[in-house]
Design a protein around this motif. Structure first.
Motif, PDB file in Angstrom:
ATOM      1  N   TYR A   3       4.074 -32.714  29.912  1.00  0.00           N
ATOM      2  CA  TYR A   3       4.605 -32.029  28.785  1.00  0.00           C
ATOM      3  C   TYR A   3       6.006 -32.623  28.489  1.00  0.00           C
ATOM      4  N   VAL A   5       9.374 -32.419  26.235  1.00  0.00           N
ATOM      5  CA  VAL A   5      10.419 -31.524  25.627  1.00  0.00           C
ATOM      6  C   VAL A   5      11.467 -32.295  24.945  1.00  0.00           C
ATOM      7  N   LYS A 155       5.908 -38.137  20.159  1.00  0.00           N
ATOM      8  CA  LYS A 155       5.030 -36.926  20.192  1.00  0.00           C
ATOM      9  C   LYS A 155       5.763 -35.737  21.173  1.00  0.00           C
ATOM     10  N   LEU A 156       6.031 -34.662  20.548  1.00  0.00           N
ATOM     11  CA  LEU A 156       6.625 -33.407  21.610  1.00  0.00           C
ATOM     12  C   LEU A 156       5.883 -32.428  21.650  1.00  0.00           C
ATOM     13  N   ASN A 157       5.965 -31.595  22.530  1.00  0.00           N
ATOM     14  CA  ASN A 157       5.394 -30.403  22.891  1.00  0.00           C
ATOM     15  C   ASN A 157       6.272 -29.342  22.952  1.00  0.00           C
ATOM     16  N   GLY A 158       7.441 -29.312  23.082  1.00  0.00           N
ATOM     17  CA  GLY A 158       8.613 -28.394  22.756  1.00  0.00           C
ATOM     18  C   GLY A 158       9.760 -28.819  22.340  1.00  0.00           C
ATOM     19  N   ILE A 159      10.574 -27.898  21.769  1.00  0.00           N
ATOM     20  CA  ILE A 159      12.017 -28.484  21.254  1.00  0.00           C
ATOM     21  C   ILE A 159      12.904 -27.288  21.572  1.00  0.00           C
ATOM     22  N   ILE A 176       7.755 -30.005  11.979  1.00  0.00           N
ATOM     23  CA  ILE A 176       7.448 -29.214  13.133  1.00  0.00           C
ATOM     24  C   ILE A 176       6.028 -28.875  12.955  1.00  0.00           C
ATOM     25  N   ASP A 178       2.852 -28.255  15.766  1.00  0.00           N
ATOM     26  CA  ASP A 178       2.286 -27.355  16.855  1.00  0.00           C
ATOM     27  C   ASP A 178       3.421 -27.209  18.003  1.00  0.00           C
ATOM     28  N   GLU A 179       4.501 -27.990  18.016  1.00  0.00           N
ATOM     29  CA  GLU A 179       5.544 -27.574  19.041  1.00  0.00           C
ATOM     30  C   GLU A 179       5.819 -26.532  19.436  1.00  0.00           C
ATOM     31  N   CYS A 181       8.798 -23.864  20.159  1.00  0.00           N
ATOM     32  CA  CYS A 181      10.351 -23.937  19.911  1.00  0.00           C
ATOM     33  C   CYS A 181      11.118 -22.976  20.450  1.00  0.00           C
ATOM     34  N   THR A 196       7.691 -22.405  11.427  1.00  0.00           N
ATOM     35  CA  THR A 196       6.686 -22.285  12.741  1.00  0.00           C
ATOM     36  C   THR A 196       6.763 -20.660  13.146  1.00  0.00           C
TER      37      THR A 196
END
Length: 224
Positions: A3, A5, A155-159, A176, A178-179, A181, A196
């Motif tokens: 993943y 981030v 492409k990010l999975n989390g922020i 944003i 589907d990341e 947060c 989101t």
């Protein structure tokens, strides 16, 4: 696949390592900058309010040693409290966020006088609450918050977000979808309202606890 981030604030090496050791891929960049500014004070007060380390650092930039010796300090966050105490000031009250601190002040110290040292971008929560309760205070801006947006192509999975300003800066160049947060507090999370619903708020307002929430989030998913 790991993943990925993004931290909207550059992390300390040990903080970043904690994420890497969890098998996460980490990108980091400072989405806001701080510029301390000169200021004048026409009177003093026995009680000082700081809602961030930046506010206290800005205060130290232009205050002669000893001017506020003996003043009581009210602040947000245990990290800020520790930082202030290392500089010889007495912290009498600490809260997890500005709203909670304002409530403490209005309920226990309403007859006292305060000085609030703030940044150029801040929420109205604390001053509004004090004003409505009739608490005497003056506010002095000691730093400017400067947005420094970056376009993220990966492409990010989390922020990871650490302030409402960080959210604002990120959204200037990015969207944003589907990341997940991760926010340092509820005020920061509120900045994502309407953007989101995939928001995780730290249990304590610290970078370390945000990182813990990130690790826990994907640890649970890996175990499902």
């Amino acid at each position: 696949m790991a993943y990925r981030v993004l931290s909207t604030k550059k992390l300390q090496p040990n903080q970043k390592l904690y994420l890497l050791n969890a098998g996460l891929s980490v990108i980091e960049a400072d989405f806001i900058g701080i510029q301390y500014k000169p200021f004048e004070i026409n009177n003093t007060a026995d009680n000082l309010i700081f809602t961030s380390q930046n506010g206290f650092k800005g205060f130290l930039q232009h205050i002669a040693s000893g001017v506020f010796a003996g003043s009581n300090v009210f602040c947000v966050g245990e990290k800020t409290k520790s930082f202030i105490e290392r500089h010889g000031f007495k912290v009498v009250e600490v809260a997890n966020d500005a709203e909670s601190l304002a409530i403490i002040i209005t309920e226990k110290y309403a007859t006292e006088r305060f000085m609030f040292f703030s940044g150029s971008i801040r929420k109205e929560t604390l001053p509004d609450t004090l004003t409505k309760a009739g608490v005497a205070f003056t506010e002095t801006q000691v730093y400017d918050t400067v947005l420094t947006p970056h376009k993220i192509e990966t492409k990010l999975n989390g922020i990871l977000f650490f302030s409402p300003s960080g959210v604002e800066s990120y959204l200037k160049e990015n969207t944003i979808t589907d990341e997940a947060c991760f926010c340092i507090g509820q005020t920061t999370a509120n900045a994502l309202t309407g953007v989101t619903d995939k928001v995780v708020v730290a249990h304590k307002p610290s970078i370390e606890n945000v990182i813990v929430q990130v690790r826990n989030y994907w640890s649970h998913r890996n175990n499902e």
